[in-house]
Scaffold this active site. Structure first.
Site, PDB file in Angstrom:
ATOM      1  N   LYS A  42      -0.728   1.982   5.199  1.00 13.85           N
ATOM      2  CA  LYS A  42      -1.180   1.498   3.889  1.00 13.85           C
ATOM      3  C   LYS A  42      -2.676   1.212   3.896  1.00 13.85           C
ATOM      4  O   LYS A  42      -3.181   0.488   3.049  1.00 13.85           O
ATOM      5  CB  LYS A  42      -0.391   0.234   3.508  1.00 13.85           C
ATOM      6  CG  LYS A  42       1.116   0.454   3.469  1.00 13.85           C
ATOM      7  CD  LYS A  42       1.894  -0.842   3.389  1.00 13.85           C
ATOM      8  CE  LYS A  42       3.383  -0.572   3.534  1.00 13.85           C
ATOM      9  NZ  LYS A  42       4.176  -1.817   3.638  1.00 13.85           N
TER      10      LYS A  42
ATOM     11  N   ARG B 257      12.341 -11.898   1.510  1.00  7.58           N
ATOM     12  CA  ARG B 257      11.928 -10.925   0.499  1.00  7.58           C
ATOM     13  C   ARG B 257      13.061 -10.667  -0.480  1.00  7.58           C
ATOM     14  O   ARG B 257      14.227 -10.546  -0.095  1.00  7.58           O
ATOM     15  CB  ARG B 257      11.550  -9.579   1.152  1.00  7.58           C
ATOM     16  CG  ARG B 257      10.553  -9.680   2.284  1.00  7.58           C
ATOM     17  CD  ARG B 257       9.229 -10.259   1.835  1.00  7.58           C
ATOM     18  NE  ARG B 257       8.618  -9.460   0.777  1.00  7.58           N
ATOM     19  CZ  ARG B 257       7.908  -8.357   0.964  1.00  7.58           C
ATOM     20  NH1 ARG B 257       7.715  -7.899   2.165  1.00  7.58           N
ATOM     21  NH2 ARG B 257       7.382  -7.713  -0.054  1.00  7.58           N
TER      22      ARG B 257
ATOM     23  N   PRO C  67       0.900  -2.115  -3.121  1.00  9.03           N
ATOM     24  CA  PRO C  67       0.860  -0.706  -2.873  1.00  9.03           C
ATOM     25  C   PRO C  67       1.473  -0.361  -1.510  1.00  9.03           C
ATOM     26  O   PRO C  67       1.050  -0.874  -0.492  1.00  9.03           O
ATOM     27  CB  PRO C  67      -0.625  -0.408  -2.886  1.00  9.03           C
ATOM     28  CG  PRO C  67      -1.251  -1.498  -3.694  1.00  9.03           C
ATOM     29  CD  PRO C  67      -0.272  -2.589  -3.786  1.00  9.03           C
ATOM     30  N   GLU C  68       2.465   0.453  -1.530  1.00  8.32           N
ATOM     31  CA  GLU C  68       3.067   0.944  -0.294  1.00  8.32           C
ATOM     32  C   GLU C  68       2.510   2.356  -0.042  1.00  8.32           C
ATOM     33  O   GLU C  68       1.579   2.761  -0.724  1.00  8.32           O
ATOM     34  CB  GLU C  68       4.596   0.958  -0.436  1.00  8.32           C
ATOM     35  CG  GLU C  68       5.136  -0.409  -0.857  1.00  8.32           C
ATOM     36  CD  GLU C  68       6.639  -0.465  -1.035  1.00  8.32           C
ATOM     37  OE1 GLU C  68       7.345   0.322  -0.393  1.00  8.32           O
ATOM     38  OE2 GLU C  68       7.109  -1.312  -1.806  1.00  8.32           O
TER      39      GLU C  68
END
Length: 282
Positions: free
Chosen positions: A54, A272, A2-3
């Site tokens: 966040k 990433r 979740p960003e």
DNA sequence: TTAACTGTTGATAC
DNA sequence: AGTATCAACAGTTA
């Protein structure tokens, strides 16, 4: 995780269903997921649910808070036995079988409703903190991506003398808070800037375009209720978000770029997975 | 089967 | 200081 858009969505939904509720009992299934004393919050009333970057904050009276970070795989699922938020029914059957094997912490409120903190990978946490500790935690963060404090001069100054690839910087919470891998990839595509570009090499025009693109994709993410990519992030009802339907490049290797139609490429950048269009993102 | 992958971010080492 | 790498964990995919 979740960003920012996902956490914002969960925060709004949570606020609607648990504000004013009184915690009756907290059950910790995984000690790593909980920091603090359970007895401090039992019997206390939730005054406010908010978000910074966040991180979700449950504020109680008397200098007491719970901060929540969902990290990669955390979910907060609210169940009241019958009706659910928004009147919808959860798409997944597992919401009817909570706690599940991934439930790390369970709240029971005095009215019988429950909140489940599920987290497959156990990176997420809930921490009991006083107001000062919360302030210290938040002080480490740059302003939120959707905050008016992120101005062009601020952003330009932050990235001016840095040699790291620009994507890495816009995911840095000390530069701009709340942007993770998905929205970083999409913002760079919208701005037509390569994720590999050294931050300092951006022209003033590109700096402006990138900041506007970040703000655009974050706003769209919130509007769409966040991105549910591998069934991980979900709403407090167990329902999916909708940003995954409008993803520009994230997870779309080989598919046509929304700008120019060239196939989207996937590379690894700073560890990433990074999706971009080698044709128009220069 | 094994290896590499996954939405985060901290600690560490240079 | 700025930068690069790895680790925390469990599950899925190639």
């Amino acid at each position: 995780m979740p960003e920012l858009p996902e956490v914002e969505t969960v925060t709004r939904q949570l606020s609607a269903v648990i504000a004013d509720k009184i915690v009756q009992k907290v059950t910790v299934f995984k000690s790593k997921s909980w920091v603090g004393e359970v007895v401090k919050v039992e019997g206390q009333q939730i005054k406010e649910v908010s978000r910074r970057s966040k991180i979700i904050r449950l504020r109680f009276a008397d200098n007491l808070n719970i901060l929540i970070h969902l990290k990669m795989s955390g979910q907060l699922i609210f169940v009241d036995g019958q009706t659910r938020v928004g009147g919808g029914h959860p798409t997944a059957d597992w919401t009817n079988h909570l706690p599940s094997k991934h439930t790390r912490v369970m709240f029971k409120f005095t009215d019988g409703t429950q909140l489940f903190f599920n987290d497959q990978r156990i990176f997420g946490w809930m921490k009991v903190m006083n107001d000062e500790e919360v302030a210290q935690e938040f002080a480490l963060l740059a302003p939120d991506a959707n905050s008016s404090e992120i101005t062009l001069p601020y952003f330009a100054e932050k990235i001016a003398k840095r040699n790291v690839p620009i994507k890495q910087l816009i995911m840095d919470n000390q530069v701009i808070a709340g942007v993770g891998n998905i929205y970083a990839c999409d913002a760079l595509n919208l701005a037509r800037i390569s994720p590999l570009r050294p931050a300092a090499s951006l022209s003033p025009v590109e700096q402006k375009k990138l900041l506007e693109s970040i703000q655009t994709v974050i706003a769209l993410g919130i509007q769409k209720g966040g991105a549910t990519v591998h069934g991980k992030y979900v709403h407090v009802t167990g329902m999916s978000g909708h940003y995954q339907e409008v993803l520009r490049v994230y997870g779309r290797k080989g598919e046509p770029c929304p700008n120019c139609g060239a196939p989207i490429q996937k590379i690894k950048l700073a560890g990433r997975g990074t999706f971009f269009c080698p044709n128009c993102q220069v």
